[in-house]
Design an enzyme around this catalytic site. Structure first.
Site, PDB file in Angstrom:
ATOM      1  N   LYS A  35       0.826  -1.214   0.000  1.00 18.12           N
ATOM      2  CA  LYS A  35       0.000   0.000   0.000  1.00 18.12           C
ATOM      3  C   LYS A  35       0.857   1.260   0.000  1.00 18.12           C
ATOM      4  CE  LYS A  35      -2.176  -1.120   3.762  1.00 18.12           C
ATOM      5  NZ  LYS A  35      -1.550  -2.444   3.966  1.00 18.12           N
ATOM      6  N   THR A  36       1.837   1.280   0.892  1.00 24.67           N
ATOM      7  CA  THR A  36       2.674   2.469   0.976  1.00 24.67           C
ATOM      8  C   THR A  36       3.473   2.634  -0.311  1.00 24.67           C
ATOM      9  OG1 THR A  36       2.755   2.198   3.357  1.00 24.67           O
ATOM     10  CG2 THR A  36       4.394   3.646   2.391  1.00 24.67           C
ATOM     11  N   ASP A 220      -2.041   7.777   3.789  1.00 27.02           N
ATOM     12  CA  ASP A 220      -1.626   6.424   4.178  1.00 27.02           C
ATOM     13  C   ASP A 220      -2.277   6.103   5.528  1.00 27.02           C
ATOM     14  OD1 ASP A 220      -0.370   3.988   4.154  1.00 27.02           O
ATOM     15  OD2 ASP A 220       1.682   4.749   4.236  1.00 27.02           O
ATOM     16  N   GLU A 221      -2.445   4.819   5.827  1.00 25.98           N
ATOM     17  CA  GLU A 221      -3.041   4.380   7.107  1.00 25.98           C
ATOM     18  C   GLU A 221      -4.391   5.054   7.344  1.00 25.98           C
ATOM     19  OE1 GLU A 221      -1.399   2.097   8.771  1.00 25.98           O
ATOM     20  OE2 GLU A 221       0.750   2.385   8.387  1.00 25.98           O
ATOM     21  N   GLN A 251      -5.875  -3.279  10.547  1.00 28.66           N
ATOM     22  CA  GLN A 251      -4.764  -2.642  11.266  1.00 28.66           C
ATOM     23  C   GLN A 251      -5.205  -1.361  11.961  1.00 28.66           C
ATOM     24  OE1 GLN A 251      -0.674  -2.905   9.534  1.00 28.66           O
ATOM     25  NE2 GLN A 251      -1.775  -3.483   7.689  1.00 28.66           N
ATOM     26  N   ARG A 606       4.843  -7.489  11.026  1.00 23.92           N
ATOM     27  CA  ARG A 606       6.059  -6.693  10.842  1.00 23.92           C
ATOM     28  C   ARG A 606       7.221  -7.581  10.441  1.00 23.92           C
ATOM     29  NH1 ARG A 606       3.928  -3.023   9.275  1.00 23.92           N
ATOM     30  NH2 ARG A 606       2.134  -4.375   9.488  1.00 23.92           N
TER      31      ARG A 606
HETATM   32  P1  ATP Z   1       1.582  -2.129   5.980  1.00 25.22           P
HETATM   33  O1  ATP Z   1       0.154  -2.589   5.944  1.00 25.22           O
HETATM   34  O2  ATP Z   1       2.362  -2.866   7.009  1.00 25.22           O
HETATM   35  O3  ATP Z   1       1.710  -0.640   6.034  1.00 25.22           O
HETATM   36  P2  ATP Z   1       2.010  -1.962   3.139  1.00 25.22           P
HETATM   37  O4  ATP Z   1       0.799  -2.564   2.532  1.00 25.22           O
HETATM   38  O5  ATP Z   1       2.097  -0.497   3.171  1.00 25.22           O
HETATM   39  O6  ATP Z   1       2.241  -2.592   4.582  1.00 25.22           O
HETATM   40  P3  ATP Z   1       4.602  -1.827   1.917  1.00 25.22           P
HETATM   41  O7  ATP Z   1       5.330  -1.413   3.137  1.00 25.22           O
HETATM   42  O8  ATP Z   1       4.333  -0.842   0.866  1.00 25.22           O
HETATM   43  O9  ATP Z   1       3.262  -2.562   2.354  1.00 25.22           O
HETATM   44  O10 ATP Z   1       5.325  -3.068   1.250  1.00 25.22           O
HETATM   45  C1  ATP Z   1       5.766  -4.183   2.020  1.00 25.22           C
HETATM   46  C2  ATP Z   1       7.090  -4.703   1.480  1.00 25.22           C
HETATM   47  O11 ATP Z   1       6.896  -5.315   0.210  1.00 25.22           O
HETATM   48  C3  ATP Z   1       8.094  -3.608   1.242  1.00 25.22           C
HETATM   49  O12 ATP Z   1       9.370  -4.090   1.570  1.00 25.22           O
HETATM   50  C4  ATP Z   1       7.961  -3.326  -0.230  1.00 25.22           C
HETATM   51  O13 ATP Z   1       9.134  -2.771  -0.761  1.00 25.22           O
HETATM   52  C5  ATP Z   1       7.694  -4.710  -0.796  1.00 25.22           C
HETATM   53  N1  ATP Z   1       6.887  -4.711  -2.037  1.00 25.22           N
HETATM   54  C6  ATP Z   1       5.681  -4.157  -2.233  1.00 25.22           C
HETATM   55  N2  ATP Z   1       5.228  -4.376  -3.494  1.00 25.22           N
HETATM   56  C7  ATP Z   1       6.182  -5.104  -4.126  1.00 25.22           C
HETATM   57  C8  ATP Z   1       6.315  -5.640  -5.455  1.00 25.22           C
HETATM   58  N3  ATP Z   1       5.365  -5.487  -6.370  1.00 25.22           N
HETATM   59  N4  ATP Z   1       7.434  -6.328  -5.718  1.00 25.22           N
HETATM   60  C9  ATP Z   1       8.406  -6.492  -4.793  1.00 25.22           C
HETATM   61  N5  ATP Z   1       8.353  -6.019  -3.542  1.00 25.22           N
HETATM   62  C10 ATP Z   1       7.249  -5.321  -3.200  1.00 25.22           C
HETATM   63 MG    MG Z   2       2.232   0.855   4.790  1.00 30.80          MG
END
Ligand code: ATP
Ligand code: MG
Length: 720
Positions: A35-36, A220-221, A251, A606
């Site tokens: 997402k981020t 975000d969040e 979350q 995490r």
């Molecule tokens: P959270 O819910 O904990 O905030 P999130 O959904 O925001 O998580 P991110 O932090 O954006 O997730 O991504 C999680 C991990 O996966 C990061 O290390 C990111 O770089 C990696 N990642 C995300 N998308 C891809 C992709 N398409 N290919 C490879 N790595 C990815």
């Molecule tokens: Mg995130």
């Protein structure tokens, strides 16, 4: 134009979010699904492809650290400065708005931001001044009340009083508190948000300006936004569909602080043209970690429901350690971390996550004893230390004489021969004549005869502040800090303090000069506002509960709340015990219990590669010894994902856990959270289940009769 950098590192679903047509978008997806990443790439996409100017970008994240990271990632992707974009936390951005438009916000130009401990101090004094008994009206509770009102957008003066005595008194304190803050030019965290909202609401021209400026708004969040934050976003995007939000209902962990998960539903109703995008692939964790986390969160009733999968393979099993007590727990964790480092792991890839700040000390001691560098988030950080706050209070007074909180703080620090009597007199005049303490001090000198010693001391103090502020003109920020350190007498004070503490305080005062030297006002604001005020606000915002510091190569210690959005290769989730996690307060309230479970989900997700769960069979915390039972969350993890680690010969409990997990799999009569009826106690909700066969017991929260443990073979419960 090279857009492959923006598009290539994304999967199909992520790509469709990043390139979605310009209308409202909700990305709803589980932990670690990117997402981020999507949010950052979306901004880059808009600038590179849609031709949106950087000036038109607004992005809100949850912590200062996340905001900094977002800037870095964007600069890397775009190869240009993010200077003109508004990227920050809700509080930081609200502060920026208020600084720019202080007059329209009905604030003095020199208004000061209070962190929550400043706020509590102000409330304490107010309660004493109103002759209220602190045991009946605990300042902490009043602080909660006031902040909760503000989070909901409620001002004291517009609230109807009910016949309720409690509420009437709370409102009276709230009203007095508002008056005091207005008079002193003080703004607490909740006020930043509320006032920034009112500023736009009440100034049509300003609102229009910002609506036109911010072409795209990103959050975000999103699941953790509160009423006033959402209302603020609504206003800025009114009539346009330019809101892009990402979040995860599983979350949502700030309900206790006013976050409204309903905002996800409101969004869907209020932006009818919106598009929802789901991401299901997790890139962060191994299969075992993910399956376990999915299973735990599936026990919650209140959820939108989504599944996550990974290509990462099963990875290592989750390790469970039953410690003898909290010392043994710390010993075990630090031992594992040492092994990790010996095998070439980075310290900063290891994190110890706990439910409550008070748990950190044991780990700190063990880490210190083994010479392992570590950093505690959310503890007493730099800007929260007493010596730093004292120096800042002088600086604040130089900027704004009416800042009562700062006046109180340093009127007699270092001691200058002002007795309690003189200070009480000042307070009294301030109250009677409705003026700031500073003005009251001047009035006191004019109006009343005083003992010569006290009089000299008071005159000396007032003159000191006036002199400092004259001398500060034309100095660099760090020189101002240096001058204050020297002339306030604080250096003298700590030099005379015996032992290491005094030494440490002097070092910290030096560090403050450093912080001022490094302070980059440009980062905080694109305009030339008063640098000192920006620095002081920065100090308050950095001291906020939710912030973390920059990473270095040290082991990371933090509460589960501050771990949100972060990731680590090796994670220890410690203190997995009933009464601690889930916390005591949540054990008889299903909504709070579900929030604790979401917190557990946040913690588990995490971990990228290795996850350790630990609990102690006996624990001394908050000065009490207890013999807690293992957390129910442990029982919710499928047995096949978990392995027991044994350091000692006699561990009894993990067996029971694994066993009861098996039992779960066979299916029980009742589910957690299920509504049941009992002939005598009436209707209730199942909170816990344990034991098997004839021994099976349930903990039930009955509407009328309260929480009870019942043997199921006798209780004759009926499923409702
Ligand atoms: P959270 O819910 O904990 O905030 P999130 O959904 O925001 O998580 P991110 O932090 O954006 O997730 O991504 C999680 C991990 O996966 C990061 O290390 C990111 O770089 C990696 N990642 C995300 N998308 C891809 C992709 N398409 N290919 C490879 N790595 C990815
Ligand atoms: Mg995130």
């Amino acid at each position: 134009m090279d857009i492959t950098k923006i598009i290539d590192p994304l999967n199909d679903a992520q790509r469709s979010a990043v390139t979605a047509p310009n209308r409202a978008v909700l990305v709803l997806a589980g932990a670690g699904s990117g997402k981020t990443r999507v949010l950052v790439h979306r901004i880059a996409w808009q600038i590179r492809v849609e031709g949106v100017s950087a000036y038109g970008i607004l992005a809100v994240t949850f912590t200062n650290k996340a905001a900094r990271e977002m800037r870095n990632r964007l600069e890397e992707l775009l190869g240009l400065s993010t200077h003109t974009m508004w990227i920050g936390t809700f509080h930081g951005l609200a502060h920026r708005l208020l600084r720019r438009h202080a007059k329209q916000a009905k604030l003095p130009d020199t208004f000061q931001v209070m962190d929550s401990s400043d706020q509590l101090r102000v409330i304490k004094r107010l309660v004493a001044g109103m002759n209220l008994d602190e045991t009946k009206w605990p300042p902490k509770q009043i602080q909660w009340f006031i902040n909760a009102q503000k989070d909901e957008g409620k001002r004291a003066r517009y609230q109807l009083e009910t016949g309720d005595v409690f509420q009437r008194q709370m409102l009276a304190v709230y009203r007095a508190y508002e008056e005091l803050c207005d008079r002193s030019g003080l703004v607490d965290f909740a006020e930043l948000l509320l006032r920034a909202h009112e500023l736009l609401r009440d100034n049509a021209d300003l609102l229009e300006f910002y609506q036109q400026r911010f072409l795209q708004v990103h959050v975000d969040e999103f699941q953790d936004t509160n009423t006033i934050q959402y209302a603020w976003l609504r206003m800025l995007t009114e009539g346009k569909d330019n809101l892009f939000v990402v979040g995860d209902d599983d979350q949502s962990i700030y309900g206790w602080r006013g976050a409204r998960i309903e905002n996800i539903f409101n969004f869907q109703q209020q932006y009818p043209n919106h598009q929802v995008i789901k991401l299901e692939q997790n890139y962060r964790s191994t299969g075992n970690i993910l399956n376990a986390a999915n299973k735990v969160i599936s026990m919650n009733e209140a959820r939108m429901g989504k599944e996550l999968w990974t290509e990462a393979g099963e990875g290592e099993l989750i390790s469970l350690y039953a410690a003898f007590n909290e010392l043994d727990e710390a010993y075990f964790v630090v031992d594992r971390i040492k092994a990790w480092i010996n095998e070439g792991g980075l310290r900063s890839d290891a994190a110890i996550l706990y439910r409550s700040n008070a748990q950190s000390r044991q780990f700190e001691e063990k880490l210190m004893a083994t010479g392992t560098p570590y950093r505690v988030y959310g503890g007493l950080r730099f800007f929260e230390r007493a010596e730093i706050k004292n120096a800042l209070a002088y600086l604040r007074l130089m900027s704004n004489r009416d800042d009562d909180a700062s006046f109180e703080r340093v009127i007699n620090t270092p001691t200058r021969g002002l007795g309690a009597k003189a200070i009480d007199d000042i307070r009294l005049i301030a109250k009677d004549q409705d003026m700031s303490l500073w003005s009251a001090a001047i009035a006191l000198l004019k109006q009343k005869p005083m003992a010569p010693r006290a009089k000299n001391a008071l005159v000396g103090f007032l003159e000191l502040i006036d002199r400092l502020s004259t001398q500060a003109e034309g100095l660099e920020l760090y020189e101002k800090v240096q001058m204050v350190n020297e002339q306030s007498g604080l250096i003298e004070l700590y030099k005379n303090e015996k032992g290491d503490r005094g030494e440490e305080k002097l070092e910290n005062l030096d560090e403050l000069i450093n912080a001022a030297r490094l302070f980059d006002a440009e980062q905080e604001n694109e305009e030339n506002l008063n640098e000192l005020d920006l620095f002081l606000a920065h100090a308050s915002l950095e001291a906020g509960d939710m912030q973390g510091e920059e990473f270095e190569d040290c082991v990371q210690l933090m509460t589960l709340h501050s771990a949100k959005g972060l990731e680590f290769k090796l994670v220890f989730l410690v203190g997995m015990e009933e009464g601690l996690f889930p916390s005591q307060q949540s054990s008889d309230d299903i909504a709070r219990l579900e929030e604790e479970r979401r917190l557990c989900y946040v913690g588990m997700t995490r971990a990228m590669r290795q996850l350790y769960l630990t609990y102690a069979e006996s624990r001394r915390i908050y000065g009490r010894e207890s013999y807690p039972r293992p957390s129910r969350f442990l029982r919710e993890i499928p047995a096949e994902c978990i392995q027991e680690v044994r350091m000692r010969a006699t561990v009894s409990r993990p067996q029971a856990i694994v066993k009861s997990v098996d039992l779960m799999a066979q299916g029980r009569q009742f589910k957690l959270g299920q509504r049941v009826g009992h002939a005598k106690f009436g209707e209730g909700v199942v909170l816990q289940l344990e034991g098997e066969g004839a021994q099976e017991r349930a903990q039930i929260n009955f509407k009328q009769a309260g929480v009870k443990w019942l043997m199921l073979s006798y209780a004759q419960l009926e499923a409702l």
